[in-house]
Scaffold this motif. Sequence first.
Motif, mmCIF file in Angstrom:
data_model
loop_
_atom_site.group_PDB
_atom_site.id
_atom_site.type_symbol
_atom_site.label_atom_id
_atom_site.label_comp_id
_atom_site.label_asym_id
_atom_site.label_seq_id
_atom_site.Cartn_x
_atom_site.Cartn_y
_atom_site.Cartn_z
ATOM 1 N N LEU A 39 10.286 5.820 6.990
ATOM 2 C CA LEU A 39 9.574 4.556 6.851
ATOM 3 C C LEU A 39 8.682 4.715 5.626
ATOM 4 C CD1 LEU A 39 8.615 1.772 7.712
ATOM 5 C CD2 LEU A 39 7.066 2.870 9.349
ATOM 6 N N ALA A 40 9.102 4.153 4.513
ATOM 7 C CA ALA A 40 8.409 4.295 3.237
ATOM 8 C C ALA A 40 7.454 3.128 3.038
ATOM 9 C CB ALA A 40 9.417 4.357 2.093
ATOM 10 N N THR A 41 6.170 3.416 2.835
ATOM 11 C CA THR A 41 5.168 2.358 2.700
ATOM 12 C C THR A 41 4.414 2.495 1.389
ATOM 13 O OG1 THR A 41 3.320 3.562 3.729
ATOM 14 C CG2 THR A 41 4.871 2.436 5.202
ATOM 15 N N GLY A 51 5.014 10.332 -3.883
ATOM 16 C CA GLY A 51 5.456 9.663 -2.658
ATOM 17 C C GLY A 51 6.942 9.387 -2.659
ATOM 18 N N GLU A 52 7.452 8.906 -3.778
ATOM 19 C CA GLU A 52 8.892 8.647 -3.891
ATOM 20 C C GLU A 52 9.678 9.945 -3.761
ATOM 21 O OE1 GLU A 52 12.156 6.701 -7.016
ATOM 22 O OE2 GLU A 52 10.025 6.804 -7.562
ATOM 23 N N ALA A 53 9.159 11.018 -4.352
ATOM 24 C CA ALA A 53 9.834 12.316 -4.254
ATOM 25 C C ALA A 53 9.819 12.838 -2.828
ATOM 26 C CB ALA A 53 9.167 13.316 -5.195
ATOM 27 N N VAL A 97 5.814 7.731 5.348
ATOM 28 C CA VAL A 97 5.271 8.205 4.076
ATOM 29 C C VAL A 97 4.471 7.084 3.446
ATOM 30 C CG1 VAL A 97 5.778 9.149 1.789
ATOM 31 C CG2 VAL A 97 7.258 9.743 3.731
ATOM 32 N N THR A 98 3.222 7.355 3.090
ATOM 33 C CA THR A 98 2.416 6.358 2.376
ATOM 34 C C THR A 98 2.474 6.647 0.873
ATOM 35 O OG1 THR A 98 0.296 7.576 2.382
ATOM 36 C CG2 THR A 98 0.853 6.287 4.358
ATOM 37 N N ASP A 114 7.822 11.366 14.146
ATOM 38 C CA ASP A 114 7.751 12.825 14.235
ATOM 39 C C ASP A 114 6.949 13.427 13.096
ATOM 40 O OD1 ASP A 114 9.848 13.239 16.442
ATOM 41 O OD2 ASP A 114 10.964 12.066 14.957
ATOM 42 N N ILE A 115 6.928 12.724 11.966
ATOM 43 C CA ILE A 115 6.308 13.238 10.743
ATOM 44 C C ILE A 115 5.510 12.116 10.088
ATOM 45 C CG2 ILE A 115 6.758 14.145 8.416
ATOM 46 C CD1 ILE A 115 9.486 15.163 9.595
#
Length: 272
Positions: free
Chosen positions: A41-43, A26-28, A18-19, A93-94
């Motif tokens: 993987l939060a970016t 994005g946080e949600a 997630v970018t 995968d996503i």
Amino acid sequence: MSAPDTGTAELAGRLALVTGAGRGIGEAVVAALAGRGARVLATDLDPAAVEKVAAGYTQEGADRVVARGLDVTDSAAVDALVADAEATLGPLDIAVNVAGILRGAHAVDLTDDDWAATFAVNTHGVFHVSRAVARRMTPRGRGSIVTVASNAAGVPRAGMAAYAASKAAAVMFAKCLGLEVAAHGVRCNTVCPGSTLTDMQRGMWEASGADVAAARRSVVEGDLAAHRTGIPLGRIADPADIAEAVAFLASDRARHITMHDLYVDGGATLRA
């Protein structure tokens, strides 16, 4: 924001990138995906912001959410992050493109920098991330790429020419990519939010110098002078409203949906 209890683990065993994950939509999205069992993987361009998001998941399992700094305008950095993620965390995968900026101004007042910066994040960033993950998803024959665009991509908005144009470009890119990778089992869809209670929305209100409460009412009720309809459902979206749509499109419940543009705006555009 911790993961909501959705009562389902439909994304268990899957890895999602997630970018723009440090705040807002994005946080949600991180919460919605993690709440369905995905490892995320939060970016974000702001490493501190995304580290804070990831810290909220430490009690739910080691590395449930992994934080990384990322400038989506840097194609080499995007390629390196995707390669490292696949080497250390597993196959993606996503992928969810949320990172975006808005520089509001009438078209004749836009500077070259405003225009270039907006496209660098909102369009080029989507291209960099989607290309990097699609190259790895297609040989595996599976994957879902969701891009968060805007209802401004389909309806003209005064004072938002660069933003609207960049989002429209991102939507069409996603559809073209979706057509090209469909035979490989990879789906590409977009979610187009309307006005949503995020820092970006609040920043627009504050920049206008208007009373925030009055500005919020104007969004819901519409503004004839700005040629803007109101929101038929009578409310501004929460980031979670957008994240739920993203999670659906990323899941197997949407396995036969690709190249779709899902408007989540309370009916504001009258789907024009």
